[in-house]
Write a protein that holds these residues in place. Structure first.
Motif, PDB file in Angstrom:
ATOM      1  N   ALA A 186       0.826  -1.210   0.000  1.00 29.58           N
ATOM      2  CA  ALA A 186       0.000   0.000   0.000  1.00 29.58           C
ATOM      3  C   ALA A 186       0.862   1.262   0.000  1.00 29.58           C
ATOM      4  O   ALA A 186       0.494   2.275  -0.607  1.00 29.58           O
ATOM      5  N   SER A 187       2.012   1.217   0.663  1.00 24.01           N
ATOM      6  CA  SER A 187       2.908   2.380   0.668  1.00 24.01           C
ATOM      7  C   SER A 187       3.543   2.582  -0.709  1.00 24.01           C
ATOM      8  O   SER A 187       3.659   3.715  -1.190  1.00 24.01           O
ATOM      9  N   LEU A 188       3.968   1.493  -1.341  1.00 28.71           N
ATOM     10  CA  LEU A 188       4.580   1.604  -2.669  1.00 28.71           C
ATOM     11  C   LEU A 188       3.582   2.148  -3.687  1.00 28.71           C
ATOM     12  O   LEU A 188       3.913   3.036  -4.484  1.00 28.71           O
ATOM     13  N   THR A 189       2.351   1.608  -3.670  1.00 25.53           N
ATOM     14  CA  THR A 189       1.358   2.078  -4.637  1.00 25.53           C
ATOM     15  C   THR A 189       0.955   3.516  -4.357  1.00 25.53           C
ATOM     16  O   THR A 189       0.782   4.312  -5.278  1.00 25.53           O
ATOM     17  N   GLU A 190       0.819   3.878  -3.079  1.00 23.09           N
ATOM     18  CA  GLU A 190       0.471   5.267  -2.735  1.00 23.09           C
ATOM     19  C   GLU A 190       1.570   6.212  -3.199  1.00 23.09           C
ATOM     20  O   GLU A 190       1.290   7.308  -3.709  1.00 23.09           O
ATOM     21  N   ALA A 191       2.838   5.809  -3.020  1.00 21.97           N
ATOM     22  CA  ALA A 191       3.952   6.666  -3.451  1.00 21.97           C
ATOM     23  C   ALA A 191       3.926   6.870  -4.964  1.00 21.97           C
ATOM     24  O   ALA A 191       4.161   7.981  -5.456  1.00 21.97           O
ATOM     25  N   MET A 192       3.635   5.813  -5.715  1.00 23.28           N
ATOM     26  CA  MET A 192       3.562   5.945  -7.174  1.00 23.28           C
ATOM     27  C   MET A 192       2.368   6.784  -7.595  1.00 23.28           C
ATOM     28  O   MET A 192       2.465   7.637  -8.485  1.00 23.28           O
ATOM     29  N   PHE A 193       1.213   6.565  -6.967  1.00 22.37           N
ATOM     30  CA  PHE A 193       0.036   7.379  -7.287  1.00 22.37           C
ATOM     31  C   PHE A 193       0.267   8.848  -6.914  1.00 22.37           C
ATOM     32  O   PHE A 193      -0.177   9.755  -7.624  1.00 22.37           O
ATOM     33  N   ASN A 194       0.954   9.094  -5.787  1.00 23.51           N
ATOM     34  CA  ASN A 194       1.297  10.469  -5.411  1.00 23.51           C
ATOM     35  C   ASN A 194       2.151  11.124  -6.492  1.00 23.51           C
ATOM     36  O   ASN A 194       1.964  12.303  -6.834  1.00 23.51           O
ATOM     37  N   ALA A 195       3.126  10.356  -7.003  1.00 25.02           N
ATOM     38  CA  ALA A 195       3.991  10.883  -8.059  1.00 25.02           C
ATOM     39  C   ALA A 195       3.174  11.213  -9.310  1.00 25.02           C
ATOM     40  O   ALA A 195       3.383  12.254  -9.947  1.00 25.02           O
ATOM     41  N   ILE A 196       2.235  10.351  -9.647  1.00 31.71           N
ATOM     42  CA  ILE A 196       1.404  10.565 -10.836  1.00 31.71           C
ATOM     43  C   ILE A 196       0.544  11.814 -10.689  1.00 31.71           C
ATOM     44  O   ILE A 196       0.450  12.635 -11.605  1.00 31.71           O
ATOM     45  N   GLY A 255      -1.398   9.808   3.308  1.00 30.94           N
ATOM     46  CA  GLY A 255      -0.545   8.769   2.733  1.00 30.94           C
ATOM     47  C   GLY A 255       0.883   8.887   3.221  1.00 30.94           C
ATOM     48  O   GLY A 255       1.527   7.888   3.549  1.00 30.94           O
ATOM     49  N   ILE A 256       1.405  10.120   3.273  1.00 30.68           N
ATOM     50  CA  ILE A 256       2.766  10.329   3.772  1.00 30.68           C
ATOM     51  C   ILE A 256       2.861   9.900   5.230  1.00 30.68           C
ATOM     52  O   ILE A 256       3.832   9.253   5.643  1.00 30.68           O
ATOM     53  N   ARG A 257       1.865  10.260   6.020  1.00 27.54           N
ATOM     54  CA  ARG A 257       1.836   9.829   7.426  1.00 27.54           C
ATOM     55  C   ARG A 257       1.908   8.309   7.514  1.00 27.54           C
ATOM     56  O   ARG A 257       2.664   7.754   8.319  1.00 27.54           O
ATOM     57  N   ASN A 258       1.159   7.629   6.649  1.00 22.87           N
ATOM     58  CA  ASN A 258       1.153   6.163   6.686  1.00 22.87           C
ATOM     59  C   ASN A 258       2.484   5.563   6.256  1.00 22.87           C
ATOM     60  O   ASN A 258       2.835   4.459   6.683  1.00 22.87           O
ATOM     61  N   PHE A 259       3.236   6.285   5.388  1.00 26.70           N
ATOM     62  CA  PHE A 259       4.577   5.805   5.038  1.00 26.70           C
ATOM     63  C   PHE A 259       5.402   5.605   6.315  1.00 26.70           C
ATOM     64  O   PHE A 259       6.075   4.583   6.492  1.00 26.70           O
ATOM     65  N   GLN A 272       6.406   1.875   8.463  1.00 21.67           N
ATOM     66  CA  GLN A 272       7.801   1.508   8.734  1.00 21.67           C
ATOM     67  C   GLN A 272       8.018   1.290  10.233  1.00 21.67           C
ATOM     68  O   GLN A 272       8.729   0.364  10.641  1.00 21.67           O
ATOM     69  N   ILE A 273       7.405   2.142  11.064  1.00 17.33           N
ATOM     70  CA  ILE A 273       7.509   1.986  12.515  1.00 17.33           C
ATOM     71  C   ILE A 273       6.877   0.673  12.942  1.00 17.33           C
ATOM     72  O   ILE A 273       7.443  -0.081  13.754  1.00 17.33           O
ATOM     73  N   HIS A 274       5.702   0.375  12.406  1.00 18.43           N
ATOM     74  CA  HIS A 274       5.000  -0.864  12.758  1.00 18.43           C
ATOM     75  C   HIS A 274       5.831  -2.088  12.408  1.00 18.43           C
ATOM     76  O   HIS A 274       5.829  -3.082  13.151  1.00 18.43           O
ATOM     77  N   LYS A 275       6.568  -2.027  11.287  1.00 22.71           N
ATOM     78  CA  LYS A 275       7.377  -3.161  10.845  1.00 22.71           C
ATOM     79  C   LYS A 275       8.769  -3.182  11.467  1.00 22.71           C
ATOM     80  O   LYS A 275       9.553  -4.082  11.196  1.00 22.71           O
ATOM     81  N   PRO A 313       7.889  16.958   4.786  1.00 23.60           N
ATOM     82  CA  PRO A 313       7.048  15.752   4.819  1.00 23.60           C
ATOM     83  C   PRO A 313       6.757  15.276   6.242  1.00 23.60           C
ATOM     84  O   PRO A 313       5.662  14.766   6.525  1.00 23.60           O
ATOM     85  N   GLU A 314       7.731  15.436   7.153  1.00 22.55           N
ATOM     86  CA  GLU A 314       7.525  14.984   8.527  1.00 22.55           C
ATOM     87  C   GLU A 314       6.374  15.710   9.209  1.00 22.55           C
ATOM     88  O   GLU A 314       5.786  15.184  10.157  1.00 22.55           O
TER      89      GLU A 314
END
Length: 390
Positions: free
Chosen positions: A140-150, A218-222, A226-229, A184-185
């Motif tokens: 979900a983070s990878l797809t959100e990052a790509m959609f954000n870029a688009i 979405g940025i918050r979830n990025f 990572q913290i959760h993992k 972003p932070e």
């Protein structure tokens, strides 16, 4: 293509019609919309594609828009620049390109395709008294990052989204164009941001469908994923004409060790520790706070993450405030009023102000002096240090 509106993505594409869309992409958009808007599911279930796409706002008066072609257009259609694509490259350990692919056509399908290409192993992390399994990368983070870029891409600069996978190391998503004058932070802290937007029509379409989150969520979830993992936090690199976000794919470093031992740390503390661990600036006030609470220790003048940190809220939670301060004295041998205030703040359940906590700390230390438990060793009342007696 001649620009009709200031926002290119809202232009009508006269030479395209509903047949210009990839049917698989339309189905994907339907599925995402229904998933994100279950209350509207019955209403759209009987609509044909043109009615549905008009209903969700990606068409204008039933006409195909640039935004709709970006999201769902067939690769065989030549109405958009050929540079509109997602380009994935795999770099080996030496930084040499070992594989590359470019995915054109519907960006909805391209994002899914590139996300499926990326190597994504499962790793074990500590979980209480046992272990749990997490993916190296959150899809979900990878797809959100790509959609954000688009959605935020500056299409006057070509329109290619680059995804760089470094073997067993990281994934970076690049887009063209500047980033608003915010950090972003700040989205992680929940601060409201006013952002100037290019591609406003495309952004409204993607947000309405449910492909991207609102207001920086979405940025918050990025960061939170990572913290959760228990992985290093994402890294943003922002220049005048590019924006890149990197997701580390290796569990390494002092921050990861701290997350393994203390997974319930406050998000702000974790971000501060990440700044320290990566050699970035951290204000004196934040550094002093980390040191005073034991999250950071200083060796030969160099501040380092303290892996043996124990959350004072649990360490000093038993007994009275007096007992908690005695525990601190037994551990450190001496304290200042500021040290006592920190412990009282952790224990406070009434929302006392700093001034009230300071008065409370002074009273406790005075009572300890009367009881013969501590003696003032140096300094005035405000800066005095109190040593344990006996």
């Amino acid at each position: 293509m001649k620009s009709v509106y200031d926002d290119w993505t809202g232009n009508v594409v006269q030479e395209a019609d509903i047949r210009s869309f990839d049917p698989e992409a339309v189905r994907a958009v339907r599925a995402t919309y229904v998933s994100e808007h279950p209350d509207d599911a019955d209403a759209v279930s009987g609509m044909d594609d043109q009615a549905f796409l008009s209903h969700i706002g990606v068409l204008k008066r039933g006409k195909v828009t640039v935004a709709s072609m970006i999201l769902m257009g067939k690769a065989s259609e030549k109405v958009l620049p050929s540079t509109l694509c997602i380009r994935w490259r795999l770099l080996d350990v030496d930084g040499t390109v070992s594989d590359t692919r470019s995915v054109n056509g519907s960006m909805v399908l391209a994002v899914r395709k590139v996300a499926s290409i990326i190597s994504n192993s499962t790793v074990k992390i500590p979980d209480g008294d046992g272990q749990s399994f997490v993916s190296t990368y959150r899809i979900a983070s990878l797809t959100e990052a790509m959609f954000n870029a688009i959605q935020h891409q500056d299409y006057t600069m070509g329109g290619t989204v680059d995804v760089i996978e470094r073997e067993n190391e990281s994934v970076t998503v690049f887009s063209r164009g500047s980033f608003p004058d915010v950090q972003p932070e700040s989205f992680v802290k929940g601060q409201n941001q006013t952002m100037t937007q290019r591609n406003s029509f495309l952004i409204r379409c993607m947000t309405g469908i449910g492909l991207v989150s609102n207001s920086g969520a979405g940025i918050r979830n990025f960061y939170l994923s990572q913290i959760h993992k228990h992985f290093p936090l994402p890294r943003f690199s922002i220049t005048e004409d590019t924006v890149a976000v990197t997701f580390p794919g290796r569990r390494e470093g002092s921050l990861v060790r701290a997350l393994d031992i203390h997974p319930n740390m406050e998000v702000q503390d974790i971000m501060d520790l990440d700044r320290l661990d990566s050699g970035r600036f951290l204000s004196d006030k934040r550094m002093e706070s980390l040191i005073s609470r034991g999250l950071v220790t200083v060796y030969d003048g160099v501040p380092c993450i303290n892996p043996s940190y124990e959350d004072p809220s649990s360490r000093f939670s038993k007994g009275s405030d007096y007992d908690a301060v005695m525990q601190l004295l037994k551990e450190n041998g001496s304290v200042t009023r500021s040290d006592v205030v920190d412990v009282l703040r952790f224990r406070d359940r009434k929302g006392l102000s700093d001034e009230q906590l300071s008065v409370k700390a002074t009273n406790i230390l005075q009572n300890m002096r009367k009881d013969g438990r501590v003696a003032k060793s140096e300094g005035s009342t405000r800066s005095a240090r109190y040593e344990l007696v006996g």
